[in-house]
Design a protein around this motif. Structure first.
Motif, PDB file in Angstrom:
ATOM      1  N   ASP A  59     -32.116 -57.160  -6.851  1.00 24.31           N
ATOM      2  CA  ASP A  59     -32.691 -56.034  -6.116  1.00 24.31           C
ATOM      3  C   ASP A  59     -34.166 -56.303  -5.856  1.00 24.31           C
ATOM      4  O   ASP A  59     -35.013 -56.107  -6.696  1.00 24.31           O
ATOM      5  CB  ASP A  59     -32.494 -54.695  -6.857  1.00 24.31           C
ATOM      6  CG  ASP A  59     -33.065 -54.681  -8.269  1.00 24.31           C
ATOM      7  OD1 ASP A  59     -34.129 -54.079  -8.487  1.00 24.31           O
ATOM      8  OD2 ASP A  59     -32.429 -55.275  -9.164  1.00 24.31           O
ATOM      9  N   HIS A  81     -37.935 -55.797  -4.547  1.00 19.19           N
ATOM     10  CA  HIS A  81     -38.796 -54.610  -4.494  1.00 19.19           C
ATOM     11  C   HIS A  81     -39.779 -54.750  -3.343  1.00 19.19           C
ATOM     12  O   HIS A  81     -40.678 -55.589  -3.382  1.00 19.19           O
ATOM     13  CB  HIS A  81     -39.540 -54.444  -5.818  1.00 19.19           C
ATOM     14  CG  HIS A  81     -38.630 -54.427  -6.998  1.00 19.19           C
ATOM     15  ND1 HIS A  81     -39.015 -54.800  -8.259  1.00 19.19           N
ATOM     16  CD2 HIS A  81     -37.312 -54.094  -7.088  1.00 19.19           C
ATOM     17  CE1 HIS A  81     -37.990 -54.683  -9.092  1.00 19.19           C
ATOM     18  NE2 HIS A  81     -36.948 -54.264  -8.402  1.00 19.19           N
ATOM     19  N   ARG A 102     -40.490 -55.674 -16.912  1.00 16.93           N
ATOM     20  CA  ARG A 102     -39.130 -55.509 -16.397  1.00 16.93           C
ATOM     21  C   ARG A 102     -38.200 -56.590 -16.921  1.00 16.93           C
ATOM     22  O   ARG A 102     -37.060 -56.314 -17.328  1.00 16.93           O
ATOM     23  CB  ARG A 102     -39.141 -55.543 -14.867  1.00 16.93           C
ATOM     24  CG  ARG A 102     -39.621 -54.262 -14.214  1.00 16.93           C
ATOM     25  CD  ARG A 102     -39.603 -54.378 -12.699  1.00 16.93           C
ATOM     26  NE  ARG A 102     -40.650 -55.241 -12.190  1.00 16.93           N
ATOM     27  CZ  ARG A 102     -40.474 -56.443 -11.656  1.00 16.93           C
ATOM     28  NH1 ARG A 102     -39.254 -56.953 -11.563  1.00 16.93           N
ATOM     29  NH2 ARG A 102     -41.486 -57.151 -11.204  1.00 16.93           N
ATOM     30  N   GLN A 161     -29.444 -51.826 -13.322  1.00 13.85           N
ATOM     31  CA  GLN A 161     -30.346 -51.705 -12.173  1.00 13.85           C
ATOM     32  C   GLN A 161     -31.021 -50.341 -12.107  1.00 13.85           C
ATOM     33  O   GLN A 161     -32.115 -50.216 -11.555  1.00 13.85           O
ATOM     34  CB  GLN A 161     -29.580 -51.971 -10.875  1.00 13.85           C
ATOM     35  CG  GLN A 161     -29.176 -53.420 -10.677  1.00 13.85           C
ATOM     36  CD  GLN A 161     -28.417 -53.655  -9.384  1.00 13.85           C
ATOM     37  OE1 GLN A 161     -27.635 -52.804  -8.947  1.00 13.85           O
ATOM     38  NE2 GLN A 161     -28.620 -54.810  -8.765  1.00 13.85           N
ATOM     39  N   LYS A 162     -30.399 -49.329 -12.662  1.00 10.74           N
ATOM     40  CA  LYS A 162     -30.968 -47.977 -12.623  1.00 10.74           C
ATOM     41  C   LYS A 162     -31.699 -47.605 -13.911  1.00 10.74           C
ATOM     42  O   LYS A 162     -32.125 -46.461 -14.079  1.00 10.74           O
ATOM     43  CB  LYS A 162     -29.861 -46.960 -12.350  1.00 10.74           C
ATOM     44  CG  LYS A 162     -29.446 -46.886 -10.896  1.00 10.74           C
ATOM     45  CD  LYS A 162     -30.558 -46.324 -10.010  1.00 10.74           C
ATOM     46  CE  LYS A 162     -30.807 -44.855 -10.240  1.00 10.74           C
ATOM     47  NZ  LYS A 162     -31.912 -44.351  -9.372  1.00 10.74           N
ATOM     48  N   ASP A 163     -31.888 -48.560 -14.818  1.00  8.60           N
ATOM     49  CA  ASP A 163     -32.613 -48.264 -16.051  1.00  8.60           C
ATOM     50  C   ASP A 163     -34.054 -47.903 -15.721  1.00  8.60           C
ATOM     51  O   ASP A 163     -34.750 -48.651 -15.034  1.00  8.60           O
ATOM     52  CB  ASP A 163     -32.575 -49.476 -16.985  1.00  8.60           C
ATOM     53  CG  ASP A 163     -33.266 -49.200 -18.303  1.00  8.60           C
ATOM     54  OD1 ASP A 163     -32.605 -48.667 -19.210  1.00  8.60           O
ATOM     55  OD2 ASP A 163     -34.474 -49.492 -18.405  1.00  8.60           O
ATOM     56  N   ASN A 164     -34.499 -46.753 -16.211  1.00  9.02           N
ATOM     57  CA  ASN A 164     -35.834 -46.271 -15.843  1.00  9.02           C
ATOM     58  C   ASN A 164     -36.747 -46.049 -17.045  1.00  9.02           C
ATOM     59  O   ASN A 164     -37.713 -45.301 -16.972  1.00  9.02           O
ATOM     60  CB  ASN A 164     -35.718 -44.982 -15.020  1.00  9.02           C
ATOM     61  CG  ASN A 164     -34.946 -43.893 -15.747  1.00  9.02           C
ATOM     62  OD1 ASN A 164     -34.982 -43.801 -16.976  1.00  9.02           O
ATOM     63  ND2 ASN A 164     -34.238 -43.053 -14.989  1.00  9.02           N
ATOM     64  N   GLY A 196     -37.238 -43.377 -11.962  1.00 10.03           N
ATOM     65  CA  GLY A 196     -37.784 -44.719 -12.065  1.00 10.03           C
ATOM     66  C   GLY A 196     -39.295 -44.694 -12.121  1.00 10.03           C
ATOM     67  O   GLY A 196     -39.912 -43.656 -12.338  1.00 10.03           O
ATOM     68  N   ASP A 200     -35.739 -49.916 -12.694  1.00 12.83           N
ATOM     69  CA  ASP A 200     -35.601 -49.131 -11.461  1.00 12.83           C
ATOM     70  C   ASP A 200     -37.007 -48.938 -10.906  1.00 12.83           C
ATOM     71  O   ASP A 200     -37.655 -47.915 -11.126  1.00 12.83           O
ATOM     72  CB  ASP A 200     -34.923 -47.798 -11.747  1.00 12.83           C
ATOM     73  CG  ASP A 200     -34.676 -46.986 -10.492  1.00 12.83           C
ATOM     74  OD1 ASP A 200     -34.773 -47.555  -9.379  1.00 12.83           O
ATOM     75  OD2 ASP A 200     -34.379 -45.782 -10.610  1.00 12.83           O
ATOM     76  N   THR A 247     -39.320 -47.981  -8.742  1.00 11.86           N
ATOM     77  CA  THR A 247     -39.880 -47.154  -7.685  1.00 11.86           C
ATOM     78  C   THR A 247     -41.388 -47.068  -7.959  1.00 11.86           C
ATOM     79  O   THR A 247     -41.875 -46.130  -8.572  1.00 11.86           O
ATOM     80  CB  THR A 247     -39.238 -45.762  -7.677  1.00 11.86           C
ATOM     81  OG1 THR A 247     -39.362 -45.172  -8.983  1.00 11.86           O
ATOM     82  CG2 THR A 247     -37.765 -45.860  -7.325  1.00 11.86           C
ATOM     83  N   ARG A 262     -29.696 -53.318  -3.279  1.00 14.11           N
ATOM     84  CA  ARG A 262     -29.132 -53.720  -4.563  1.00 14.11           C
ATOM     85  C   ARG A 262     -27.788 -54.385  -4.309  1.00 14.11           C
ATOM     86  O   ARG A 262     -27.041 -53.976  -3.419  1.00 14.11           O
ATOM     87  CB  ARG A 262     -28.931 -52.517  -5.497  1.00 14.11           C
ATOM     88  CG  ARG A 262     -30.201 -51.769  -5.876  1.00 14.11           C
ATOM     89  CD  ARG A 262     -29.913 -50.692  -6.923  1.00 14.11           C
ATOM     90  NE  ARG A 262     -31.094 -49.927  -7.275  1.00 14.11           N
ATOM     91  CZ  ARG A 262     -31.355 -48.696  -6.821  1.00 14.11           C
ATOM     92  NH1 ARG A 262     -30.498 -48.102  -5.992  1.00 14.11           N
ATOM     93  NH2 ARG A 262     -32.447 -48.063  -7.189  1.00 14.11           N
ATOM     94  N   GLY A 268     -28.234 -44.282  -7.231  1.00 18.82           N
ATOM     95  CA  GLY A 268     -27.844 -45.501  -7.923  1.00 18.82           C
ATOM     96  C   GLY A 268     -26.443 -45.963  -7.619  1.00 18.82           C
ATOM     97  O   GLY A 268     -25.900 -46.828  -8.311  1.00 18.82           O
TER      98      GLY A 268
END
Length: 911
Positions: A325, A327, A592, A619-622, A824, A830, A832, A849, A887
């Protein structure tokens, strides 16, 4: 208007909603646009692509089928390579020609031809860099015959579309542009496609912004203080990509799992370090950089990516799973374009069966998979640029005690609605003189301390740019080689041609192998004074500071089937401290990457297997690393003010996750922002602070606290909000980590202000930050902390990068979408991202993603930030965004059977 909680309402039935929005557009325009004309429904719909039936595409040898799924994602089927890429050009022009047209004008320094005199300064700088000129040389002298054929076929497809479509039939933006001028698009050329790689390379160029920022800091901070703000990479805590490795001195070949026997040059400052005299010119150069459209994201910070691969030994599928993914800046439409390129039967005449993400305006697939392998990319971050001070006069520049003539060329910038503008580009043996492009740069380097051997300053020093992307290369060849690679050896050969931008390339194949390769053209620097490491400007007149060559491709780090069974790349250090070549001094700091390592290890340490769902969840771990570090200190501070204490209690028991509905995440991030502002931001020189934010500060000539408050001077920030400092990224995590257990460290102390004594230690400053955060969020989110949420503060807007940013207000409303309240955060998986100096708005995002299942490619998943279409009000303009924000991933059909099953529309292109 209050922000919504979930973003724009999802589309309902296509036909009825399409009619409603078209009618709304017409009413809006009739009511307010004021140009004496209005767009009808036919104008709004004119550019929507034909997706069924048949069309003629001259030059094809056989019919080509274009099957689109429910999200408008095209899969192209052809019998020859040239037919495949001709159709790709046609289809991308159907969906995204406005975007393509703007990009090629940007890369050629011709934005003024579309948008008028406001773009002359940006064009001047871009012409000075000469991207299009280098791309032309690349096409003429470097690219393979097959690559040229593909580029020509792609261009022919684009031009076939242009022949039958003009004005609003190309895109709604052209209808708007017609109100201002009579601009008409030119034919597409192969060089237009090649030049796009230069734009990628520019936005991913490495540490040039850090080089400028360190020099600008020298007006306020000592070298030791600057070093504290750029701490060393934490190798012991955050793992590099490659676990050990050695380069054999004789063969210069890298071997994984060894130990290197030499070390890179030291981390000293170099001859051009304390650049106090460079303040004016570097500040102006930084402003010039800000004016260049950053297509990938804010320059200098945050542009990164996540990718990782887990071998079949640790997956539920028994074959590798690969995730990626990148950024990049949130924009409308997304930078990426999803598509598949399939030969009906692979053989000598037709060699491709590939699917993934590409860029509009460029043939092939950039990231994705074919029938044998999959690959992903993250920014390696190699230092491939250096700024040089140049001693010049009217006739030339000084090098090795001799006067050398400039290499010059004239450039004429045509301006829509105005007179043409002519510039002269001057270059030294280091590269173009970028300081020529700003009036403030005419008198530079008046007192830059560059050592006793420096020539007489005279009127000062100019600034030139050495950059690998200004030399022709073969990166376009690499794209096609990746697309048709069959195994690890093919992959590595392709990587060897991926010279700029330098990317971490991650690999998996259907036979169960995983791997990593660091490619790129990365300079080997001269010895200089023993400390030349690219972190500060260098003296261009001294031959000892010249680049002496490039790191041999065979010496670049790689891994193949490592014993641990997985590989993670997320912009962290590539190799350990023993690696003998200098890649950069400005890595991402590994927040990260280490979190991803920990997530994978926590899953497999007890023998559990990683599933496709797990990869998607990672991928959505914030989780916030800085919150985990700082919160225990915040909760221990005795806050007397009940108003502030109520907010402090949000942090007690918080699990450090940054969900959109989290009040604790909102408050912590506000505390973090205010902590940075008090400890570091208010002490920065004006060139690094946010534009318009004004402070009473001591004069820069004074090195200590002002003894007399009457001597304070008023200074206002000059930096764009998304590139100001301190940005709050994981470099600042390390800065704070290094002083958090030193409560009396000087950084925790603030100067007295009229009517307000300064903070004397860590806890006073943190209490101050918690109070300021409470009042800041009260003004933004209301008094009641029960109504606070991170998503209301941390919003993503999707903006059309031309008319959506600088056009009339009503046009911005037509082309832009949002906001979405998202979770995020900065340096979270994640990602953001947001700039703590500038505010909480989202400045970069996971722009797409994907999770590739090498056991069954039809069970892979993908999502784009927006949608397939670049046409406002088309059903696929942003139909993936709501799912992206949650997500979710879409099914990714690859086999012909699966594509037919999910296909909704089929268009046949005939000779």
């Amino acid at each position: 208007m209050p922000a919504n909680k979930s973003g724009p309402v999802p589309r309902k039935k296509k036909g009825r909603r399409g009619r409603l929005v078209a009618i709304t557009v017409v009413l809006l325009l009739v009511a307010g646009i004021g140009f004496g004309a209005f767009w009808g429904v036919s104008t709004v719909r004119a550019s929507f692509p034909q997706t069924t039936g048949s069309l003629k595409l001259p030059g094809l040898t056989n019919p080509v089928d274009v099957t689109r799924d429910a999200n408008g994602i095209p899969q192209i089927y052809a019998d020859t390579d040239e037919d495949l890429f001709r159709a790709q050009g046609y289809v991308q022009a159907q969906d995204r020609f406005w975007e393509m047209d703007v990009r090629r004008h940007m890369t050629a320094g011709r934005l003024s031809e579309m948008f008028g005199k406001s773009q002359v300064k940006a064009d001047s700088f871009l012409r000075t860099l000469g991207w299009h000129e280098v791309a032309q040389k690349e096409y003429d002298t470097k690219l393979s015959p097959s690559t040229k054929k593909y580029l020509q076929a792609y261009s022919a497809g684009v031009n076939a579309y242009l022949k039958d479509h003009t004005g609003s039939a190309l895109s709604l933006e052209y209808a708007a542009l017609d109100f201002e001028n009579d601009y008409k698009p030119e034919k597409w050329t192969p060089v237009d496609s090649v030049a796009w790689l230069k734009a990628m390379a520019w936005d991913l160029r490495g540490n040039m912004q850090e080089e400028i920022d360190r020099s600008l800091m020298s007006s306020r901070f000592t070298p030791a203080q600057i070093a504290q703000l750029y701490p060393a990479y934490p190798y012991k805590r955050n793992k590099p990509i490659v676990d050990g490795g050695a380069v054999a001195p004789a063969t210069k070949e890298f071997t994984p799992k060894g130990s290197a026997n030499t070390t890179p040059a030291g981390a000293g400052a170099g001859a051009g370090t304390a650049a106090a005299g460079m303040q004016s010119q570097l500040s102006s150069l930084s402003k010039s950089l800000d004016e260049i459209p950053a297509l990938l994201g804010p320059n200098g910070n945050g542009i990164g990516s996540n990718s990782w691969v887990v071998s079949g030994a640790h997956t539920t599928t028994r074959k590798p799973l690969l995730a990626n993914d990148p950024h990049l800046a949130p924009q409308m439409p997304s930078l990426w374009y999803q598509m598949g390129l399939h030969c009906r039967a692979t053989g000598p005449k037709c060699t491709y069966d590939v699917s993934g993400f590409t860029f509009s305006g460029m043939p092939g697939v950039v990231i994705g998979h074919n029938q044998n392998i999959s690959w992903g990319m993250t920014n390696l971050g190699a230092d491939v640029t250096d700024l040089y001070l140049e001693k010049i006069n009217a006739d030339g520049y000084l090098f090795d005690n001799k006067q050398q003539p400039f290499l010059t060329r004239k450039e004429t910038i045509k301006v829509a609605g105005g007179e043409s503008h002519e510039i002269t580009v001057r270059s030294t043996n280091n590269g173009p003189i970028v300081s020529d492009r700003d009036d403030e740069l005419g008198n530079v380097g008046k007192d830059a301390p560059v050592g006793n051997a420096a020539p007489d300053r005279g009127d000062g020093y100019a600034v030139s740019l050495r950059w690998t992307a200004l030399d022709p290369g073969k990166s376009m060849d690499a794209v096609f080689e990746l697309d048709r690679a069959k195994d690890w050896n093919d992959f590595r050969k392709a990587a060897g041609h991926f010279e700029v931008p330098s990317q971490n390339l991650i690999y998996a194949d259907t036979k169960g192998n995983i791997g990593y390769q660091a490619p790129g053209r990365i300079p080997v620097r001269g010895k200089g004074d023993g400390h030349f490491d690219g972190t500060f400007p260098a003296p261009g007149w001294d031959p000892k500071y010249r680049w002496s060559g490039y790191i041999p491709q065979k010496a670049l780090p790689y891994e193949y089937n490592p014993k641990r069974g997985y590989i993670v790349t997320a912009n962290q250090a590539v190799a350990d401290e023993k690696y003998p070549y200098l890649l950069t001094k400005d890595w991402g700091y590994g927040s990260r990457s280490q979190r991803i390592n920990d997530l994978i290890e926590s899953k497999i340490k007890d023998g559990s297997k990683v599933s496709t769902d797990d990869m998607q969840a990672f991928q959505k771990d914030n989780s916030s690393e800085i919150a985990r570090l700082l919160t225990p200190y915040l909760t221990k501070i005795d806050i007397k003010d009940k108003y502030v204490r109520d907010a402090q209690q949000l942090l007690e028991g918080w699990d450090f996750t940054q969900e959109p509905d989290s009040a604790a995440a909102a408050y912590f991030n506000a505390v973090w922002r205010n902590t940075l502002k008090l400890a570091f931001g208010n002490k920065m020189p004006k060139e690094l602070r946010v534009e318009g934010q004004c402070l009473n500060v001591r004069p820069s000539s004074e090195t200590g606290p002002a003894d007399d408050l009457d001597k304070l001077v008023r200074e206002c920030g000059e930096r764009a909000g998304d590139t100001a400092q301190p940005d709050g990224g994981d470099r600042w995590y390390e800065v704070v980590r290094n002083i958090i257990d030193e409560p009396d460290n000087a950084w925790w102390k603030t100067e007295d202000r009229p009517g307000r004594p300064g903070d004397k230690n860590r806890d006073q400053l943190l209490a101050h930050a918690m109070k300021d955060a409470r009042y800041e969020l009260t003004s933004k989110l209301g008094k009641n902390i029960d109504n606070w949420s991170w998503g209301r503060l941390h919003q993503m807007f999707l903006k059309n990068q031309t008319l959506g940013t600088d056009g009339p207000g009503i046009l911005q409303g037509l082309f832009n979408r949002g906001p979405w309240n998202v979770g995020g955060g900065e340096a979270a998986v994640d990602a953001t991202g947001w700039n703590a100096a500038g505010g909480y708005k989202v400045t970069w995002v996971p722009s797409m993603r994907m999770v590739v299942n090498l056991a069954d490619l039809d069970k892979s998943r993908w999502i784009n930030l927006t949608g397939a279409s670049g046409h406002a009000y088309d059903a696929h303009y942003y139909d993936q965004t709501d799912k992206w924000a949650k997500g979710e991933l879409l099914p990714w059909a690859f086999s012909e059977e699966a594509v037919k099953k999910t296909g909704k529309d089929t268009l046949t292109l005939s000779p």
